[in-house]
Design a protein around this motif. Structure first.
Motif, PDB file in Angstrom:
ATOM      1  N   SER A  25     -57.182 -68.811 -24.138  1.00 30.18           N
ATOM      2  CA  SER A  25     -58.312 -69.584 -23.620  1.00 30.18           C
ATOM      3  C   SER A  25     -59.444 -68.706 -23.099  1.00 30.18           C
ATOM      4  O   SER A  25     -60.361 -69.195 -22.459  1.00 30.18           O
ATOM      5  CB  SER A  25     -57.837 -70.506 -22.484  1.00 30.18           C
ATOM      6  OG  SER A  25     -56.851 -71.394 -22.936  1.00 30.18           O
ATOM      7  N   ILE A  93     -59.733 -83.201 -16.489  1.00 29.88           N
ATOM      8  CA  ILE A  93     -60.054 -82.153 -17.456  1.00 29.88           C
ATOM      9  C   ILE A  93     -58.891 -82.035 -18.439  1.00 29.88           C
ATOM     10  O   ILE A  93     -57.724 -82.090 -18.052  1.00 29.88           O
ATOM     11  CB  ILE A  93     -60.346 -80.803 -16.761  1.00 29.88           C
ATOM     12  CG1 ILE A  93     -60.846 -79.781 -17.765  1.00 29.88           C
ATOM     13  CG2 ILE A  93     -59.140 -80.294 -15.988  1.00 29.88           C
ATOM     14  CD1 ILE A  93     -61.394 -78.509 -17.129  1.00 29.88           C
ATOM     15  N   LYS A  94     -59.199 -81.892 -19.712  1.00 32.14           N
ATOM     16  CA  LYS A  94     -58.166 -81.759 -20.737  1.00 32.14           C
ATOM     17  C   LYS A  94     -57.699 -80.302 -20.826  1.00 32.14           C
ATOM     18  O   LYS A  94     -58.496 -79.378 -20.613  1.00 32.14           O
ATOM     19  CB  LYS A  94     -58.716 -82.196 -22.092  1.00 32.14           C
ATOM     20  CG  LYS A  94     -59.061 -83.668 -22.178  1.00 32.14           C
ATOM     21  CD  LYS A  94     -59.592 -84.000 -23.571  1.00 32.14           C
ATOM     22  CE  LYS A  94     -59.919 -85.480 -23.682  1.00 32.14           C
ATOM     23  NZ  LYS A  94     -60.456 -85.815 -25.026  1.00 32.14           N
ATOM     24  N   GLU A  96     -57.178 -78.510 -23.371  1.00 37.02           N
ATOM     25  CA  GLU A  96     -57.932 -77.764 -24.378  1.00 37.02           C
ATOM     26  C   GLU A  96     -59.340 -77.397 -23.912  1.00 37.02           C
ATOM     27  O   GLU A  96     -60.027 -76.581 -24.548  1.00 37.02           O
ATOM     28  CB  GLU A  96     -58.009 -78.547 -25.694  1.00 37.02           C
ATOM     29  CG  GLU A  96     -58.585 -79.942 -25.578  1.00 37.02           C
ATOM     30  CD  GLU A  96     -57.530 -81.016 -25.355  1.00 37.02           C
ATOM     31  OE1 GLU A  96     -57.774 -82.161 -25.776  1.00 37.02           O
ATOM     32  OE2 GLU A  96     -56.462 -80.700 -24.772  1.00 37.02           O
ATOM     33  N   ALA A  97     -59.786 -78.018 -22.796  1.00 31.18           N
ATOM     34  CA  ALA A  97     -61.112 -77.698 -22.256  1.00 31.18           C
ATOM     35  C   ALA A  97     -61.088 -76.493 -21.317  1.00 31.18           C
ATOM     36  O   ALA A  97     -62.130 -76.026 -20.867  1.00 31.18           O
ATOM     37  CB  ALA A  97     -61.679 -78.912 -21.516  1.00 31.18           C
ATOM     38  N   LYS A  99     -61.240 -72.927 -20.041  1.00 25.46           N
ATOM     39  CA  LYS A  99     -61.809 -71.645 -20.456  1.00 25.46           C
ATOM     40  C   LYS A  99     -61.622 -70.646 -19.316  1.00 25.46           C
ATOM     41  O   LYS A  99     -61.871 -70.966 -18.161  1.00 25.46           O
ATOM     42  CB  LYS A  99     -63.298 -71.784 -20.793  1.00 25.46           C
ATOM     43  CG  LYS A  99     -63.611 -72.821 -21.866  1.00 25.46           C
ATOM     44  CD  LYS A  99     -62.965 -72.484 -23.201  1.00 25.46           C
ATOM     45  CE  LYS A  99     -63.267 -73.563 -24.246  1.00 25.46           C
ATOM     46  NZ  LYS A  99     -62.517 -73.319 -25.496  1.00 25.46           N
TER      47      LYS A  99
END
Length: 315
Positions: A25, A93-94, A96-97, A99
């Motif tokens: 990520s 928040i997912k 995959e989101a 960072k």
């Protein structure tokens, strides 16, 4: 010195585990606003439902104090939004989101750390984004000027800002007759022989029977013919109480989120949420504790959410 070295090595190990989970990520972008993301992703154990809620509310309070954006990453051992939805705060928040900027973001692990001041900790790190693992109510540290009642009101207000019941949880609660009842709560961990936890002590059968009888007699005296529900982590005690009185119980087996059998059945987690909000809807909460029992905060925080009178009784 040895203690400090051990603590340092533990934190390095925690960080290593976290990096292994989120290595893919990595991104060199940064959020528009400084951000706290409190994480429940299976990397580290946190304890039960209330431990997780304590960590969430505490770091929401930190985010408010510092004017940071606040998110909850909660998909282990279930997706939180199945049962609790964002209310006044868009915290979702997912996975995959996510960072992670390796130079401008910070990993914060304070699980079971009662001594830290979370605001000072965040200020010292001076990052753009904080990935937090926490399970402590830091209210007394964050708001030293507030008394016990004021702290409870503050916790209730912030919890309500964050959460509203999902349609699924709300419907299940509506299906249960909850008109004007009192709640009794007990926490045994392993001593009744039917619940695996961080403890392993099991009382002899004769001692179990004596304890169950003592609790039954106390509950009968407190109940005074009112409608009552029992909430407990021991199905043996629930069955004993319902068989020897007219006290009610919510269907389903007691369940602990960080259990050691890795049970992932969603009905078990739903039962925990139903118990919590059933207690919150009661007219009075009694937590009963004998010396050999565990001092749980589950029902106390449910009472705070429901603004319900709470009484702790030592036997």
């Amino acid at each position: 010195m040895r203690k400090l070295i051990k603590k340092y090595l533990a934190k390095q190990f925690y960080f290593f585990k976290w990096v292994m989970r989120y290595f893919k990520s990595i991104s060199f972008s940064k959020p528009e606003q400084k951000q706290i993301i409190i994480c429940f992703d299976g990397v580290f154990p946190h304890g039960g439902l209330v431990d997780r809620l304590k960590g969430i509310v505490s770091f929401y309070q930190v985010a408010n104090a510092l004017d940071f954006d606040f998110k909850i990453l909660f998909y282990h051992p279930f997706d939180l939004e199945r049962f609790l939805n964002p209310n006044q705060v868009n915290w979702f928040i997912k996975p995959e989101a996510i960072k992670w900027h390796p130079f401008k973001d910070q990993f914060v692990h304070v699980v079971n750390d009662f001594n830290v001041n979370p605001i000072e900790l965040i200020k010292q790190k001076n990052a753009n984004r904080y990935f937090v693992y926490a399970n402590i109510d830091y209210g007394r540290t964050l708001f030293p000027h507030l008394n016990k009642d004021d702290l409870a009101q503050k916790w209730n207000k912030d919890f309500t800002s964050l959460f509203k019941l999902s349609d699924v949880l709300n419907q299940r609660l509506q299906d249960i007759n909850t008109s004007n009842f009192i709640a009794f709560h007990t926490r045994f961990t392993s001593i009744m022989g039917d619940f695996k936890d961080t403890t392993s002590l099991v009382l002899p059968e004769a001692a179990q029977e004596q304890l169950k009888y003592k609790l039954l007699e106390k509950i009968k005296a407190l109940r005074a013919n009112k409608t009552a529900y029992i909430f407990s982590d021991s199905i043996n005690f629930i069955n004993y109480l319902t068989a020897n009185s007219s006290i009610k119980a919510v269907e389903g087996l007691p369940f602990h989120m960080d259990n050691f059998e890795k049970n992932t059945q969603i009905e078990g987690h739903l039962k925990t949420l139903i118990d919590f909000f059933m207690i919150a809807k009661s007219s009075h909460v009694y937590f009963l504790k004998a010396e050999e029992m565990y001092n749980s905060s589950f029902s106390r925080y449910a009472a705070i959410v429901g603004e319900t009178p709470f009484t702790h009784i030592d036997l």
